[in-house]
Design a protein around this motif. Sequence first.
Motif, PDB file in Angstrom:
ATOM      1  N   THR A  30      66.842   3.260  80.729  1.00 57.61           N
ATOM      2  CA  THR A  30      66.860   3.362  79.024  1.00 57.61           C
ATOM      3  C   THR A  30      65.312   3.356  78.669  1.00 57.61           C
ATOM      4  OG1 THR A  30      68.785   2.049  78.919  1.00 57.61           O
ATOM      5  CG2 THR A  30      67.579   2.183  76.881  1.00 57.61           C
ATOM      6  N   ASP A  33      64.303   6.766  79.194  1.00 59.10           N
ATOM      7  CA  ASP A  33      64.912   7.449  77.980  1.00 59.10           C
ATOM      8  C   ASP A  33      64.017   7.177  76.668  1.00 59.10           C
ATOM      9  OD1 ASP A  33      66.948   9.211  77.091  1.00 59.10           O
ATOM     10  OD2 ASP A  33      68.226   7.554  76.160  1.00 59.10           O
ATOM     11  N   THR A  36      60.971   9.362  76.723  1.00 61.08           N
ATOM     12  CA  THR A  36      60.986  10.831  76.660  1.00 61.08           C
ATOM     13  C   THR A  36      61.854  11.238  75.401  1.00 61.08           C
ATOM     14  OG1 THR A  36      63.299  10.867  77.758  1.00 61.08           O
ATOM     15  CG2 THR A  36      61.583  11.269  79.105  1.00 61.08           C
ATOM     16  N   TRP A  38      64.236  10.120  73.970  1.00 57.30           N
ATOM     17  CA  TRP A  38      65.784   9.899  73.793  1.00 57.30           C
ATOM     18  C   TRP A  38      66.235  11.282  74.535  1.00 57.30           C
ATOM     19  CZ3 TRP A  38      66.382   4.832  73.914  1.00 57.30           C
ATOM     20  CH2 TRP A  38      65.677   4.308  73.313  1.00 57.30           C
ATOM     21  N   PHE A  40      65.890  12.102  77.882  1.00 56.53           N
ATOM     22  CA  PHE A  40      66.352  12.103  79.222  1.00 56.53           C
ATOM     23  C   PHE A  40      67.817  11.836  79.424  1.00 56.53           C
ATOM     24  CE2 PHE A  40      66.740   9.324  83.130  1.00 56.53           C
ATOM     25  CZ  PHE A  40      66.563  10.033  84.103  1.00 56.53           C
ATOM     26  N   LEU A  41      68.363  10.784  78.762  1.00 56.18           N
ATOM     27  CA  LEU A  41      69.948  10.620  79.070  1.00 56.18           C
ATOM     28  C   LEU A  41      70.954  11.460  78.095  1.00 56.18           C
ATOM     29  CD1 LEU A  41      69.899   6.805  79.536  1.00 56.18           C
ATOM     30  CD2 LEU A  41      70.191   8.623  81.500  1.00 56.18           C
TER      31      LEU A  41
END
Length: 109
Positions: A30, A33, A36, A38, A40-41
């Motif tokens: 997380t 994420d 990045t 938000w 990445f995921l």
Amino acid sequence: MDLRERLADVQRRPHAYGLTTFGEVAAFVTGVDAATEWQFLGGFRQFLADKSHLGPNLAWQVMVIRMAYPAEADEFWVTASHSESMEAISVLFSELQSFLAHRDGPGTN
């Protein structure tokens, strides 16, 4: 070291990063994420929902635990996320690799 290499290193030796439980590894992912912005995921929860048929209303962490331990009661995810669950950690990294390959296509980083 790029992001995929870093994740592979974390998968190989989570204890070197101070990660001993599924919950800690999930928090690390997380954090990646968040780093990045938000991105990445983005789509990971839906990817898991489609693959596992568990439905899109569960958090991705819960889906990973339920995929790792499909025969356990629903409350098992709480215990597993706080215990040293190498099976759940293994499933998480396997699903992340599948998701990234699916999302980014072959040969992209």
